[in-house]
Design a protein around this motif. Structure first.
Motif, short mmCIF file in Angstrom:
data_model
loop_
_atom_site.label_atom_id
_atom_site.label_comp_id
_atom_site.label_asym_id
_atom_site.label_seq_id
_atom_site.Cartn_x
_atom_site.Cartn_y
_atom_site.Cartn_z
N VAL A 1 5.34 -6.79 0.72
CA VAL A 1 4.23 -6.23 1.49
C VAL A 1 3.10 -7.26 1.49
N GLY A 2 2.46 -7.46 2.64
CA GLY A 2 1.30 -8.35 2.69
C GLY A 2 1.65 -9.83 2.66
N LEU A 3 0.61 -10.65 2.52
CA LEU A 3 0.77 -12.09 2.67
C LEU A 3 1.54 -12.76 1.53
N GLY A 4 1.78 -12.02 0.46
CA GLY A 4 2.63 -12.56 -0.62
C GLY A 4 4.11 -12.37 -0.31
N GLY A 5 4.41 -11.81 0.83
CA GLY A 5 5.78 -11.45 1.19
C GLY A 5 6.70 -12.65 1.35
N ILE A 6 8.00 -12.36 1.24
CA ILE A 6 9.03 -13.37 1.50
C ILE A 6 8.98 -13.72 2.98
N THR B 1 5.50 -12.92 8.37
CA THR B 1 5.06 -12.12 9.52
C THR B 1 5.05 -10.64 9.13
N LEU B 2 3.92 -9.99 9.40
CA LEU B 2 3.69 -8.65 8.87
C LEU B 2 3.75 -7.56 9.94
N ASP B 3 4.27 -6.41 9.54
CA ASP B 3 4.39 -5.24 10.42
C ASP B 3 3.72 -4.04 9.74
N ALA B 4 3.02 -3.21 10.53
CA ALA B 4 2.41 -2.00 9.94
C ALA B 4 2.13 -0.97 11.02
N CYS B 5 2.06 0.29 10.61
CA CYS B 5 1.59 1.33 11.54
C CYS B 5 0.94 2.47 10.79
N ILE B 6 0.21 3.28 11.56
CA ILE B 6 -0.56 4.39 10.99
C ILE B 6 -0.58 5.53 11.99
N MET B 7 -0.60 6.76 11.50
CA MET B 7 -0.60 7.92 12.41
C MET B 7 -1.44 9.03 11.81
N ASP C 1 9.50 -2.49 -2.44
CA ASP C 1 9.80 -2.79 -1.05
C ASP C 1 8.65 -2.36 -0.15
N THR C 2 8.95 -2.20 1.14
CA THR C 2 7.97 -1.65 2.08
C THR C 2 7.24 -0.47 1.47
N ILE C 3 5.92 -0.38 1.72
CA ILE C 3 5.26 0.86 1.29
C ILE C 3 5.03 1.78 2.48
N GLY C 4 5.53 3.00 2.35
CA GLY C 4 5.25 4.07 3.29
C GLY C 4 4.50 5.12 2.51
N MET C 5 3.44 5.67 3.11
CA MET C 5 2.61 6.66 2.39
C MET C 5 2.31 7.85 3.29
N CYS D 1 2.38 2.82 6.96
CA CYS D 1 3.57 2.06 6.56
C CYS D 1 3.25 0.58 6.76
N THR D 2 3.52 -0.26 5.77
CA THR D 2 3.20 -1.69 5.92
C THR D 2 4.19 -2.55 5.14
N THR D 3 4.55 -3.69 5.71
CA THR D 3 5.62 -4.50 5.13
C THR D 3 5.56 -5.95 5.60
#
Ligand code: SD4
Length: 324
Positions: free
Chosen positions: A83-88, A96-102, A184-188, A201-203
């Protein structure tokens, strides 16, 4: 012989039966009244994320603020390699980062393939609140972020991710691994005092993915879905498999049909288990909460866990049941 009167009687009867069937399949009623807040999130890193989200909920704040603040904690942690800029990075060395919110009203925002920005979840929220769109990607998303006060983080990879990537380059074999380092990815998902549900959700996505690849995590209905009348769900694991069945939307629809959160997650996992691809070594997990605050998770295989914080449960990790 069927008289007109018996015909009409039968027609009326079958119409009545049909409408009963229809309404019992559709109806989901939850009692009104004070709701107890709760926050749940995927994997071990969910503990710290929940703690930040809970500060918002305990003060009577919005679930939307809680799910943003919560996962920002994970995005901030450069030791976290998923997750975030420390990611593989991807196979070409780009993180490259992906995220969404609802939110509870059905507003949603998503950012995909975002580089050099620390908090993709906040960019996703800003897209939701300030633009007429749901998704922005790549360069356009980065420009939008910079125009709105986000700063460019100049480094390409953390030393740890750089090392892992260079090691990977020796064989250059792409293979989604189950329970990658067990985080792994965090979904909350959160419910606030007002009974409103939101999710985030962010990864950094699957390690060593192709440059340009986007997974399920920023896709509304796949990595995350919220319907305030029913509940919310989020996903973790190999995104391609989650997208194929519109995973989180499927889980919410199963809860709408009357299944418990755990059962709903199990049904989605069972659908994935019929994938045309070879998924034997993959991990996919779902997490869900319903309007009552009942929660549950289910995974394809052993190892998926999630963190729960409510008034009764003091931020603890729970193991999800699994199929194989
Ligand atoms: C993706 N679902 O990019 C994310 C990654 C993940 O467990 O959750 N891995 O496909």
């Amino acid at each position: 012989m069927t008289t007109r009167r018996t015909f009409l009687k039968w027609t009326a009867l079958s119409a009545a039966l049909l409408s009963v069937k229809k309404s019992s399949a559709r109806k989901i009623s939850f009692p009104a009244g004070e709701t107890k807040p709760i926050v749940i999130s995927t994997w071990r890193h969910g503990i710290e994320a929940n703690a930040d989200a809970w500060k918002v909920l305990a003060e009577g704040g919005r679930a939307l603020d809680a799910v943003e603040k919560g996962v920002m904690n994970t995005e901030n942690d450069l030791r976290n390699q998923s997750v975030g800029l420390g990611g593989i990075p991807d196979r070409d060395g780009h993180v490259t980062l992906d995220a969404c919110i609802m939110d509870e009203k059905g507003n949603c925002g998503s950012v995909c393939f975002l580089e050099h920005i620390k908090h993709p979840i906040s960019v996703a929220r800003l897209i939701m609140e300030k633009t007429p769109h749901v998704i922005l990607v790549g360069e356009g998303a980065q420009k939008f972020a910079l125009d709105n006060g986000f700063t460019l983080e100049k480094f390409d990879r953390t030393p740890e991710s750089d090392k892992a990537w260079k090691e990977w380059l020796k064989k250059s074999e792409y293979k989604p691994v189950a329970n990658f380092e067990n985080h792994d990815t965090i979904g909350m998902l959160a419910i606030d005092k007002a009974g409103n549900i939101s999710g985030s959700c962010t990864t950094s996505g699957m390690g060593y993915k192709m440059h340009g690849r986007v997974g399920d995590s920023p896709i509304i209905g796949a990595g995350l879905f919220v319907d305030n009348e029913v509940g919310g769900a989020c996903a973790t694991g190999t995104g391609e498999e989650v997208i194929r069945i519109c995973g989180s939307h499927t889980v919410v629809e199963m809860m709408r049909a009357g299944h418990s959160p755990e059962e709903a997650c199990k049904i989605a996992v069972e659908r994935i288990s019929k994938s045309p691809k070879n998924i034997k070594e993959m991990q996919i997990g779902f997490l869900a909460v319903n309007k009552h605050g009942e929660f549950g998770g289910y995974a394809l295989q052993k190892g998926f866990n999630y963190a729960v914080q409510s008034q009764e449960i003091d931020n603890q990790l729970q193991d999800a049941k699994y199929l194989w």
